[in-house]
Structure formats: C-alpha cells, structure tokens
Design an enzyme around this catalytic site. Structure first.
Site, PDB file in Angstrom:
ATOM      1  N   LYS B  81      19.709 -23.634  -9.115  1.00 40.79           N
ATOM      2  CA  LYS B  81      18.270 -23.580  -8.895  1.00 40.79           C
ATOM      3  C   LYS B  81      17.559 -24.021 -10.175  1.00 40.79           C
ATOM      4  O   LYS B  81      18.006 -23.673 -11.283  1.00 40.79           O
ATOM      5  CB  LYS B  81      17.890 -22.130  -8.548  1.00 40.79           C
ATOM      6  CG  LYS B  81      16.451 -21.869  -8.174  1.00 40.79           C
ATOM      7  CD  LYS B  81      16.296 -20.376  -7.807  1.00 40.79           C
ATOM      8  CE  LYS B  81      14.920 -20.040  -7.296  1.00 40.79           C
ATOM      9  NZ  LYS B  81      14.837 -18.599  -6.868  1.00 40.79           N
ATOM     10  N   SER B 156      12.912 -18.050  -2.379  1.00 40.59           N
ATOM     11  CA  SER B 156      12.511 -19.216  -3.126  1.00 40.59           C
ATOM     12  C   SER B 156      13.644 -20.180  -3.449  1.00 40.59           C
ATOM     13  O   SER B 156      13.383 -21.324  -3.847  1.00 40.59           O
ATOM     14  CB  SER B 156      11.858 -18.783  -4.441  1.00 40.59           C
ATOM     15  OG  SER B 156      12.789 -18.099  -5.270  1.00 40.59           O
ATOM     16  N   SER B 180      14.944 -13.844  -2.500  1.00 47.27           N
ATOM     17  CA  SER B 180      15.002 -15.301  -2.642  1.00 47.27           C
ATOM     18  C   SER B 180      16.394 -15.917  -2.619  1.00 47.27           C
ATOM     19  O   SER B 180      16.521 -17.136  -2.547  1.00 47.27           O
ATOM     20  CB  SER B 180      14.300 -15.726  -3.936  1.00 47.27           C
ATOM     21  OG  SER B 180      12.908 -15.559  -3.816  1.00 47.27           O
TER      22      SER B 180
END
Lengths: 65, 463
Positions: B81, B156, B180
């Site tokens: 990420k 997310s 997330s």
C-alpha cells in the site's frame, strides 16, 4: 458539553487553524448536529470510575539497560 | 497445485522455487506481465517498480543458486500500500499533497519483507491518506473490483485488495484503522488479517490514527497470511506500541483444526441490518465450522453501542493532528470526503478524546471478562453489504462498510476476513473471525480449517 459543540464549531475550527468557506462551515455544523452529537452524549456519561485513558506516555528505557 | 504462474500462492511458489522448478526471475516477469495486461482496467498500482523488482529477483535467484535459503518469501513478489516507505521510491499516500514525495527509508515492515527475500513489485492505490473505506480516490482514480469493474474494492487498502484478487501479486501489505484491510479483503474475495495492536511495527508507515492503526497482510490463502505475518511481526524499539510477545510457528499452528474450539456469535449489533445473502453465507460458514468440531456459543457484545463513537472520537482528532499543517496551508488539495472528515476532527473537545480513551480501557476489560473468557473467538460478517457501485457515493456506504470492523480496532484484537461465499450477482462475501489479544494463531487456524473445507478461495474473477 454536547449541546455546545455545534455552536462552538467556528471557534474550534479557528483554534485548529482551519478557515472554511461559509457553506462548508454550515455543512459541518449540520454534520455535528447529526453524527457527532450522539458521540459527545455517550462520552459525557459519568460512569468511568477510576479508569485511566488507554493512551499513555511511554518514557524511554533507562540508560543502564 | 495451481498451474498458472500468476495464480500461485506464496506457499506454492516457495515450494517450486525451493525445488528449482521455478525461478524468482520467471515468477517476477510473469507478474509484471500480468500487471501490464490488467492495470488499464483494475488500477491497483500507483507505482510499478519493475526495474528494482527484477534486480531483487535476480539477487534472490543468485542466492538460491548458492544455497542461501531465506524462507518461503525468498524470491516471491509482494506489493505495498502506498503509505509504506521504500527507500528512494515515490510514496504518494494516494494524495495530491504527496504526489512528488519519495520515502527516505524503508518502513520496518518493508525492511523485514526484504530481509526475508521478498521482491517488492511496487506501490498500491488506496483511499486518499488511508482515510476512507470505499477506495474511491479523486487523484489516482478508483481501484476497481476484479469481480465487477464498476464496483468499489472497499478501502482504504483498495489497491492491495484489487491486486491480490486479480492475480497481479500473491500478497500485499495493507493498513487497518477501522477495517481497511478486512473490508477490501471481504469485497474482493481474499484473505485480510489485522493482527493484534502492536504485533507489527508501524515505523515508516504514514499514520492515520496512531492509537488505532494496524499493519497486516492481504493474501489469497490463510496459510499465506501466516507466512507474511511471521516475517513482519515482532518488537521494534522505534515503535513503542510493539511488544515482546511469543511468536508461534504459524505454519504448524494453522493445521491443528477446530475440534473443541469455542466460537462466539454476538447476540447484539454484529448481525443487525445485514444483507440477507451476506447473513446466509456467514450462518452457513458457522454451520460448517460446527460440523467440523467447533462449538458455537451465543455471547453478549458488552459496551458495543458506545464503541463506534469512541473510535470516531479518537480517530478524527488524531488524523487532524497529523494533517493540521497541510489542512491550514493546502486544504483545497484534499478530496472533499477526506477534508470533511479532517474538519470534523477539529470539533471534538480534548475531553471527548480522553473520555474515549478511557472508554477503550473499559471496553477491553469488559470483552476480556465477558467474551474472551468464554470463547476463543467471535464470528461475524466482515461487512453487512457487498461491493457497491463506484458512483454510489461515500457517506452511507462508508458507514455500512466499517460497522463490524472498527469495534475490533478499538479493542485491538486480531481479526481476519476469509471468503465465505458469493451473492447471486457474483460478489464475494467475507467471514470475520476475531480472537484474543496476541492469539493470531487460533484465528488463522480456524480460518484455514474453514477455507480448506470450501472452494471459495479457488474461484477467480472474470478478468
């Protein structure tokens, strides 16, 4: 404390250094009345006893360690 | 064993690499080709670092030829990420504000993956600054759900979910402040593990909320989640939230089965207002676990009505504290939804924040005494809804997506999402299992046992 939050929003925003256009401030105040008021009300309950906060300062390890 | 290279699990790839039937170079090349073929549709990556990946793959191949063995991640590509630092590589956090930013050093988790021999493929799309649950990003475009490209991945860690589910990489790292990791895992039909708070160092990861942020793996199998966790877990003197807790060999503990394991089903909150198909899939999963020897017990969910508010009263002020400089200097460079959440953070009083932290202590004590003394874990739907259309909007969808995940960030317990079915529209459904503090081993064990009795994890999206 909960009932003061929406009307206090402009002051709190200014203290945080945030300057919002009038329409966004109004939108924020509306949000406060809807979504964060129940949070403030729940947190205002006085049933904490001697509970300390979860977040704590952590001093560094001793030099002799 | 999977015959197509880009669908190999970490465990499968490691076995082939160890047997010299597959080279890290061949594997990395195959995944880079897969990324090139799909990215125009999936949009999982913000930065693909092909040259560095190939160099790392060649290094791993040389080491293996010389007899150096670093374990199951040696020569296996993973992606991160785009809030994990990789020294010298662009790190945008999915934002306009950091569009030209490069990390000065590796995050702790990045360094541990590299030390285990992993090959870093690149940096993955996310909800701007990890502050949202849909994965819709106004600056880099939405990562798209491989099961239906017109739907959200959840966030997310949106690119992490999309890349693993589409076969662009076997594993990714995500972060989880309110769900997330588990939300995109559920919506994309993969495995996502939020470990215990403090199990994995957050050093070098751009924060959203220091008190609630967790780092964890996203994979296509539970076994692979254990492999990644084994590599990245452990104390880090630079992250005071980490602790010296025993780290079992997950490769062994994952295979023990569920005979006699007590799984709690919360009587309140966690099955309320759930899509019928989601509830049906989760109830079926519980029946299967019971048939395999687990004991299903109804349990209360103490203080649950107060927990989501406590999460908000901690997360929003902490997020604003981190973003305050940019919010005063460049507020218009944020997307509307993230800027609004940050503005809300200014309206909480200091006393709200402190009381929420006290409420957190009370909730931990209550769950320890009333839930985790009676059962080893609880089971819930990961999300009450499946992947929604991208254009549907943010506020109500976000509220629904985080409902069953964010209480577990407040408690800090380990929680996993594992695929447990599909809706009639072909959208994945996730089962959430959450265990006692530091007992990821039991959570992985139950999830693996369930996974191996089903074929959900073997289904592939129609790309």
């Amino acid at each position: 404390m909960n009932s003061q939050v929406p009307t206090a929003a402009p002051v709190l925003l200014e203290l945080a250094g945030l300057h919002l256009p009038a329409e966004r401030e109004a939108f924020l105040a509306a949000g406060l009345g809807g979504s964060t008021r129940p949070i403030a009300e729940a947190l205002a309950r006085q049933d904490y006893g001697d509970t300390e906060p979860a977040a704590r300062f952590r001093p560094p390890a001793s030099e002799s360690r | 064993m999977t015959s197509v290279i880009h669908w190999l699990s970490i465990a499968e790839a490691a076995e082939l690499i160890a047997a010299r039937k597959l080279s890290p170079v061949e594997l990395t090349e195959a995944l880079l080709r897969r990324i090139e073929a799909l990215e125009g549709r999936v949009n999982a990556f913000i930065t693909v670092d092909g040259d560095a990946a190939m160099a790392a793959a060649r290094t791993a191949a040389d080491e293996i030829t010389k007899g150096v063995a670093r374990g199951p991640l040696h020569g296996v590509p993973v992606a991160l990420k785009d809030i994990f630092g990789v020294a010298g590589v662009r790190m945008t956090a999915g934002s306009k504000i950091l569009a030209e930013n490069a990390a000065s050093e590796d995050a702790a988790a990045t360094a541990r993956l590299k030390a285990a021999g992993a090959v870093i493929l690149g940096k993955l799309n996310l909800h701007e600054f990890a502050f949202g649950a849909t994965g819709v990003n106004p600056h880099y475009g939405p990562a798209r759900n491989p099961w239906d490209l017109e739907r959200i991945t959840g966030g997310s860690s949106s690119g992490s979910g999309a890349s693993v589910a589409s076969g662009e990489c076997p594993a990714a790292l995500g972060t989880d402040t309110g769900g997330s990791i588990r939300i995109p895992a559920s919506l994309c039909g993969i495995v996502g593990l939020k470990p215990t708070y403090g199990r994995v160092s957050k050093r070098g990861v751009l924060p959203l909320s220091w008190s609630l942020d967790h780092v964890g793996p996203m994979t296509r199998t539970v076994e692979d989640a254990g492999i990644i966790l084994q590599a990245i877990a452990g104390r880090d003197d630079a992250d005071a939230s980490t602790r010296d807790e025993p780290l079992p060999d997950y490769n062994q503990t994952v295979r023990v089965g569920v005979q006699g394991l007590r799984i709690g089903v919360p009587k309140q909150f966690f099955f309320e207002n759930v899509d019928a198909e989601v509830e049906s899939a989760v109830r079926s999963a519980l029946s299967l676990l019971e048939a395999m020897g687990a004991v299903i017990i109804e349990v209360d969910a103490p203080l649950i009505s107060e927990i989501p508010g406590g999460v908000t009263a901690i997360m929003l002020p902490e997020a604003l504290a981190y973003h305050q400089k940019w919010m005063t200097e460049r507020p218009d460079d944020y997307g509307d939804d993230v800027r609004y959440r940050l503005e809300l953070g200014a309206t909480f009083l200091a006393v709200h924040y402190v009381q929420a932290q006290r409420r957190r202590e009370m909730a931990v004590a209550a769950w320890r005494a009333e839930v985790f003394s009676k059962v080893e874990m609880i089971a819930t739907p990961t999300t009450p809804i499946t992947a929604r259309p991208i254009e549907e909007g943010d506020l109500q969808v976000t509220f629904n997506l985080i409902r069953f995940t964010n209480p577990l960030n407040f408690l800090g317990v380990p929680a996993i999402s594992v695929p447990c079915g599909f809706t009639g529209e072909g959208l994945p459904v996730g089962l959430q299992l959450a265990g006692r503090w530091w007992d990821e081993a039991t959570v992985l064990r139950a999830a693996h046992t369930y996974e191996q009795a089903t074929d959900w994890h073997q289904r592939r999206p129609p790309l």
